[in-house]
Design a protein around this motif. Structure first.
Motif, PDB file in Angstrom:
ATOM      1  N   TYR A 146       0.812  -1.225   0.000  1.00  0.00           N
ATOM      2  CA  TYR A 146       0.000   0.000   0.000  1.00  0.00           C
ATOM      3  C   TYR A 146       0.846   1.276   0.000  1.00  0.00           C
ATOM      4  CZ  TYR A 146      -3.286   3.599   1.289  1.00  0.00           C
ATOM      5  OH  TYR A 146      -4.012   4.763   1.316  1.00  0.00           O
ATOM      6  N   TYR A 163      -2.140  13.963  -1.055  1.00  0.00           N
ATOM      7  CA  TYR A 163      -2.334  12.981   0.036  1.00  0.00           C
ATOM      8  C   TYR A 163      -1.636  13.419   1.332  1.00  0.00           C
ATOM      9  CZ  TYR A 163      -1.719   8.492   2.519  1.00  0.00           C
ATOM     10  OH  TYR A 163      -1.690   7.497   3.461  1.00  0.00           O
ATOM     11  N   GLY A 186     -10.459   3.044   9.198  1.00  0.00           N
ATOM     12  CA  GLY A 186      -9.879   2.720   7.887  1.00  0.00           C
ATOM     13  C   GLY A 186      -8.423   3.138   7.917  1.00  0.00           C
ATOM     14  N   ASP A 207      -9.660  -1.109  11.208  1.00  0.00           N
ATOM     15  CA  ASP A 207      -9.706  -1.412   9.776  1.00  0.00           C
ATOM     16  C   ASP A 207     -10.354  -2.780   9.602  1.00  0.00           C
ATOM     17  OD1 ASP A 207      -7.901  -0.024   7.272  1.00  0.00           O
ATOM     18  OD2 ASP A 207      -8.790  -1.998   6.909  1.00  0.00           O
ATOM     19  N   GLN A 208     -11.001  -2.959   8.459  1.00  0.00           N
ATOM     20  CA  GLN A 208     -11.636  -4.260   8.199  1.00  0.00           C
ATOM     21  C   GLN A 208     -10.616  -5.251   7.629  1.00  0.00           C
ATOM     22  OE1 GLN A 208     -12.499  -5.374   4.753  1.00  0.00           O
ATOM     23  NE2 GLN A 208     -11.153  -3.730   4.040  1.00  0.00           N
ATOM     24  N   HIS A 229     -15.325  -2.380  11.393  1.00  0.00           N
ATOM     25  CA  HIS A 229     -15.620  -1.572  10.213  1.00  0.00           C
ATOM     26  C   HIS A 229     -16.489  -0.382  10.563  1.00  0.00           C
ATOM     27  CE1 HIS A 229     -19.681  -3.280   9.479  1.00  0.00           C
ATOM     28  NE2 HIS A 229     -19.158  -4.336  10.065  1.00  0.00           N
ATOM     29  N   PHE A 230     -16.600   0.519   9.595  1.00  0.00           N
ATOM     30  CA  PHE A 230     -17.288   1.792   9.801  1.00  0.00           C
ATOM     31  C   PHE A 230     -18.679   1.622  10.410  1.00  0.00           C
ATOM     32  CE2 PHE A 230     -14.480   3.924   6.630  1.00  0.00           C
ATOM     33  CZ  PHE A 230     -14.303   5.127   7.288  1.00  0.00           C
ATOM     34  N   SER A 246      -8.999   8.933   6.693  1.00  0.00           N
ATOM     35  CA  SER A 246      -8.511   9.462   5.422  1.00  0.00           C
ATOM     36  C   SER A 246      -8.637   8.406   4.331  1.00  0.00           C
ATOM     37  CB  SER A 246      -7.047   9.909   5.550  1.00  0.00           C
ATOM     38  OG  SER A 246      -6.233   8.867   6.018  1.00  0.00           O
TER      39      SER A 246
HETATM   40  C1  LIG Z   1      -7.211   3.708   0.563  1.00  0.00           C
HETATM   41  S1  LIG Z   1      -6.922   2.960   2.093  1.00  0.00           S
HETATM   42  C2  LIG Z   1      -6.569   4.364   3.161  1.00  0.00           C
HETATM   43  C3  LIG Z   1      -5.712   3.998   4.334  1.00  0.00           C
HETATM   44  C4  LIG Z   1      -5.267   5.159   5.223  1.00  0.00           C
HETATM   45  N1  LIG Z   1      -6.362   5.760   5.917  1.00  0.00           N
HETATM   46  C5  LIG Z   1      -4.509   6.190   4.421  1.00  0.00           C
HETATM   47  O1  LIG Z   1      -4.982   7.327   4.336  1.00  0.00           O
HETATM   48  O2  LIG Z   1      -3.465   5.844   3.890  1.00  0.00           O
HETATM   49  C6  LIG Z   1      -8.534   2.523   2.638  1.00  0.00           C
HETATM   50  C7  LIG Z   1      -8.544   1.750   3.930  1.00  0.00           C
HETATM   51  O3  LIG Z   1      -9.858   1.776   4.426  1.00  0.00           O
HETATM   52  C8  LIG Z   1     -10.205   0.474   4.840  1.00  0.00           C
HETATM   53  N2  LIG Z   1     -11.653   0.357   4.710  1.00  0.00           N
HETATM   54  C9  LIG Z   1     -12.388   0.448   3.589  1.00  0.00           C
HETATM   55  N3  LIG Z   1     -13.673   0.296   3.896  1.00  0.00           N
HETATM   56  C10 LIG Z   1     -13.756   0.092   5.224  1.00  0.00           C
HETATM   57  C11 LIG Z   1     -14.827  -0.164   6.127  1.00  0.00           C
HETATM   58  N4  LIG Z   1     -16.092  -0.248   5.703  1.00  0.00           N
HETATM   59  N5  LIG Z   1     -14.541  -0.308   7.436  1.00  0.00           N
HETATM   60  C12 LIG Z   1     -13.256  -0.247   7.867  1.00  0.00           C
HETATM   61  N6  LIG Z   1     -12.206  -0.044   7.067  1.00  0.00           N
HETATM   62  C13 LIG Z   1     -12.456   0.143   5.756  1.00  0.00           C
HETATM   63  C14 LIG Z   1      -9.466  -0.440   3.899  1.00  0.00           C
HETATM   64  O4  LIG Z   1      -9.326  -1.758   4.424  1.00  0.00           O
HETATM   65  C15 LIG Z   1      -8.157   0.299   3.754  1.00  0.00           C
HETATM   66  O5  LIG Z   1      -7.236  -0.079   4.732  1.00  0.00           O
END
Ligand SMILES: C[S@@+](CC[C@H](N)C(=O)[O-])C[C@H]1O[C@@H](n2cnc3c(N)ncnc32)[C@H](O)[C@@H]1O
Length: 354
Positions: A146, A163, A186, A207-208, A229-230, A246
């Motif tokens: 990532y 970002y 997340g 995070d999920q 999760h959210f 974010s």
């Molecule tokens: C694009 S990444 C962003 C990660 C970090 N916040 C950043 O800004 O670098 C999206 C993250 O959100 C998590 N995510 C997406 N949907 C989610 C949900 N419904 N509940 C919890 N986490 C979630 C994903 O697993 C992932 O780790």
């Protein structure tokens, strides 16, 4: 020692111990002459683990799997179990709140069956939302790459434009004292949450995706990572001083986003702050304008990326927050990226009606 003594030490019954043996969770040696079971220190340790896991309602199958795993990571299993329990707890809370509302309505003289039905339908809708969210993007596979991926710019469209500036702005905007708690939802590999560690803030990262959490923990051992999760945050009511997020909320549909805001509201203390940096449009006019521009310039990469996710309408999020007693400010970093900063001024929210 024999089974009676083992049961006494562990505050359980010989019958329970025999049951776990029958389920292949333990296999104590037996005395040659009389076949009495002999329990060693190691057996007692294993049994007390089983009893503890049963106490937190872990299934026999899950316990068997956990104990059979040579590389057993107890924290990881407990994390999964906590997340499952939170989902059940929230489902029960939703049901109890619905019953309260049904009682209120039936006590009114002019109540109709349709009113009650409407509440039941709403409850079902929330229940479905909480259990049906799916990771279509397979974040669990992205944990290791990532951070490198963020550095790669798209050919004609870069979602990660601004970002680092966005994350820093969130960290600078949220005002916390050392020792207070910040929840990053997340959290991914911890790039936002870790900015708060420098200020001696306690950080909980949800995070999920387990692999994201694993990378986050390796990079920042101080962060308390939690699977969840959210729509079912693994945090008790009004526990955190701030919530940040974010580049994550746009993985939820618009109606799920509002339920996610209700979940944040549930876990946030009064006077707590929410700060979200995410992909969104300022309003529907801006959305049309930006998308039309990409179409007119033949930028299919941008159109495909936008259509693959759920970029919010910022106005909808702001409106929900204002209606639930928040003071809100917004800032647009570019056409598709905004920051929403909200302070909870009164406990006017309800976790059920969003
Ligand atoms: C694009 S990444 C962003 C990660 C970090 N916040 C950043 O800004 O670098 C999206 C993250 O959100 C998590 N995510 C997406 N949907 C989610 C949900 N419904 N509940 C919890 N986490 C979630 C994903 O697993 C992932 O780790």
């Amino acid at each position: 020692m024999h089974i009676q003594e083992a049961a006494k030490i562990l505050h359980t019954t010989p019958k329970a111990i025999r049951y776990y043996e029958k389920q292949d969770l333990i296999s104590p040696q037996k005395e040659a002459d009389n076949a009495y079971r002999i329990f060693t220190e190691a057996d007692l340790m294993r049994l007390s683990t089983i009893l503890a896991l049963r106490e937190i309602d872990m299934s026999i199958n899950d316990i068997r799997q956990l104990l059979a795993d040579e590389t057993m990571d107890m924290t990881q299993y407990l994390n999964i179990q906590r997340s499952a329990l939170f989902e059940r707890w929230l489902a029960l809370k939703d049901m109890i709140q619905t019953i309260d509302q049904m009682i209120d309505r039936t006590e009114a003289e002019d109540y109709t069956v349709a009113d009650i039905h409407e509440l039941a339908v709403h409850l079902k809708d929330i229940k479905n939302k909480r259990v049906n969210w799916q990771d279509r993007w397979n974040f669990n596979e992205q944990g290791k790459d990532y951070d490198n991926h963020i550095k790669l710019h798209g050919h004609r469209f870069n979602v990660h434009q601004d970002y680092h500036q966005a994350l820093q702005m969130v960290a600078d905007t949220v005002q916390l004292e050392p020792g207070q708690t910040c929840l990053d939802i997340g959290i991914g590999t911890g790039n936002l949450g870790s900015l708060f560690l420098e200020k001696d803030i306690r950080v909980i990262g949800v995070d999920q995706a387990e692999n994201m959490l694993e990378v986050c923990k390796q990079k920042h051992p101080e962060i308390d990572v939690r699977k969840g999760h959210f729509l079912a945050l693994p945090v008790l009511d009004q526990q955190v001083d701030a919530i940040v997020s974010s580049y994550a909320l746009h993985h939820l549909t618009d109606s799920d986003k509002l339920l996610a805001l209700a979940e944040m509201d549930r876990t946030l203390k009064i006077d707590g702050q929410i700060c979200i940096a995410d992909l969104m449009f300022a309003n529907e006019n801006r959305r049309s304008h930006v998308i039309n521009h990409f179409r007119d310039t033949g930028n299919h990469e941008a159109i495909d990326a936008i259509e693959d996710e759920y970029y919010a309408n910022r106005q909808d999020l702001v409106q929900w927050l204002i209606e639930h007693g928040y003071q809100v400010q917004t800032y647009a970093l570019n056409d598709i990226l905004s920051i929403i900063y909200a302070v909870k001024r009164a406990d006017l929210s309800s976790s059920l009606f969003c």
